[in-house]
Enzyme design. Structure first.
Site, short mmCIF file in Angstrom:
data_model
loop_
_atom_site.label_atom_id
_atom_site.label_comp_id
_atom_site.label_asym_id
_atom_site.label_seq_id
_atom_site.Cartn_x
_atom_site.Cartn_y
_atom_site.Cartn_z
N SER A 280 1.04 -1.06 -0.16
CA SER A 280 0.02 0.04 -0.05
C SER A 280 0.72 1.17 0.07
CB SER A 280 -0.86 -0.08 1.06
OG SER A 280 -1.96 -1.20 1.25
N LYS B 144 -6.92 1.05 -3.44
CA LYS B 144 -6.57 0.09 -2.27
C LYS B 144 -6.95 0.99 -0.91
CE LYS B 144 -5.26 -2.59 0.98
NZ LYS B 144 -3.82 -3.06 1.00
N LYS C 126 -2.57 4.25 8.26
CA LYS C 126 -1.90 4.67 7.10
C LYS C 126 -2.63 4.79 5.91
CE LYS C 126 0.13 1.96 4.56
NZ LYS C 126 1.00 1.06 3.84
#
Length: 315
Positions: free
Chosen positions: A115, A190, A259
């Site tokens: 990611s 994502k 995050k």
């Protein structure tokens, strides 16, 4: 035919990418099962992790994998897959005199399955292009359990022809691969997916806590949600397996989810789109990680919400 141990370049004549030299960097919670899936499909791998113990553990468990002493060993790789925690580490591995871009030959492909920040992925792709190297971002969704079953969902960004060239390898760990657009689009998708997942988890938590206070058994209320229109991925998988059981071991940390939420909210700001619900989810998630600690599982956010509400799901 020489076996993988006799092919230190990570190539052989079989597997999803026959004859291709494939490297793999990042043997963490998600990288380990993904690499194992590639090996199970018959693809020889040259593997590396900055943590020597993790690399040794993997190669001991998977004798067909060849351990690399460092990134210099990847110079002859045709494809290098990265499963790393964030863009900073991706840049550390790829950029600079000691990075992959200084070593890979023109025509090589880097597949970033972690990611990362979409804008930084695009910047990496631009830099890689000057060296004749292509970048595909192919982050995954599904967690460790589905990774072990080669049942991940993959959202891919990049040139369609380049993606097609590495697609057979990605298919070895995925139930579904969706090409969402140019490079960086996979990482954007994502992050947005995880923002939605985090919001669903928090919404379900609040509903369960209210129900508990009213006197409804959480397992019973969860069954109502899953039989009705309120169901989501969290109610269908996370709550029964990891929250009501009080195991809190989904395999994905709350800090990594934070995050991804941050990436999605930064993307929204850069695009000028207000995210009233998302901002609330982000603030709540920040508070939860600060309270629980960096290593807490994502499902332990329920512990934080229980403290805030003064209600516990468990009797």
């Amino acid at each position: 035919m020489l076996g993988p141990r006799d092919s230190p370049d990570g190539s052989d004549g079989a597997g999803p990418l026959p004859g291709k030299r494939v490297g793999f960097v990042g043997l963490g919670a998600m990288g380990t099962p993904i690499a194992a899936n590639f090996l199970a499909a018959g693809q020889s791998l040259l593997v590396y992790d900055a943590d020597a113990a993790s690399q040794e553990l993997f190669t001991s468990a998977h004798p067909d994998a060849v351990g690399a002493a460092g990134l210099s060993a990847f110079a002859d790789c045709d494809v290098v897959v990265l499963v790393l925690p964030n863009s900073d580490i991706v840049d550390r591995v790829t950029v600079g005199d000691e990075g992959l871009l200084a070593r890979l030959r023109p025509g090589a492909v880097i597949v970033d399955m972690g990611s990362s920040v979409p804008a930084r992925t695009r910047a990496l792709a631009d830099l890689a292009g000057t060296a004749g190297v292509s970048v595909v971002d192919a982050p995954v969704s599904g967690g460790v359990a589905r990774a072990r079953q080669a049942d991940l969902a993959v959202m891919a960004g990049g040139d369609e022809a380049i993606l097609a060239s590495v697609r057979p390898l990605i298919d070895a760990t995925a139930r579904e691969v969706i090409h969402v657009g140019p490079v960086g689009a996979g990482h954007a998708a994502k992050a947005l997916n995880n923002l939605l997942a985090a919001g669903g988890f928090v919404a379900a938590a609040e509903a369960l806590l209210v129900g508990r206070r009213f006197g409804i058994d959480p397992a019973t209320l969860l069954a109502v949600f899953n039989a009705g229109s309120g169901r989501n991925q969290a109610t269908e998988t996370k709550y029964e397996k990891f929250v009501l059981s009080r195991t809190f071991d989904s395999g994905f940390t709350a800090s990594l989810m934070r995050k991804d939420i941050g990436i999605a909210l930064d993307l929204a700001r850069s695009e000028g789109v207000p995210t009233l619900v998302g901002d609330t989810v982000g603030a709540l998630w920040n508070g939860a990680v600060d309270c629980l600690g960096e290593g807490a599982d994502q499902t332990e956010v329920m512990r934080h919400l229980e403290r805030l509400s003064g209600v516990a799901l468990a009797p």
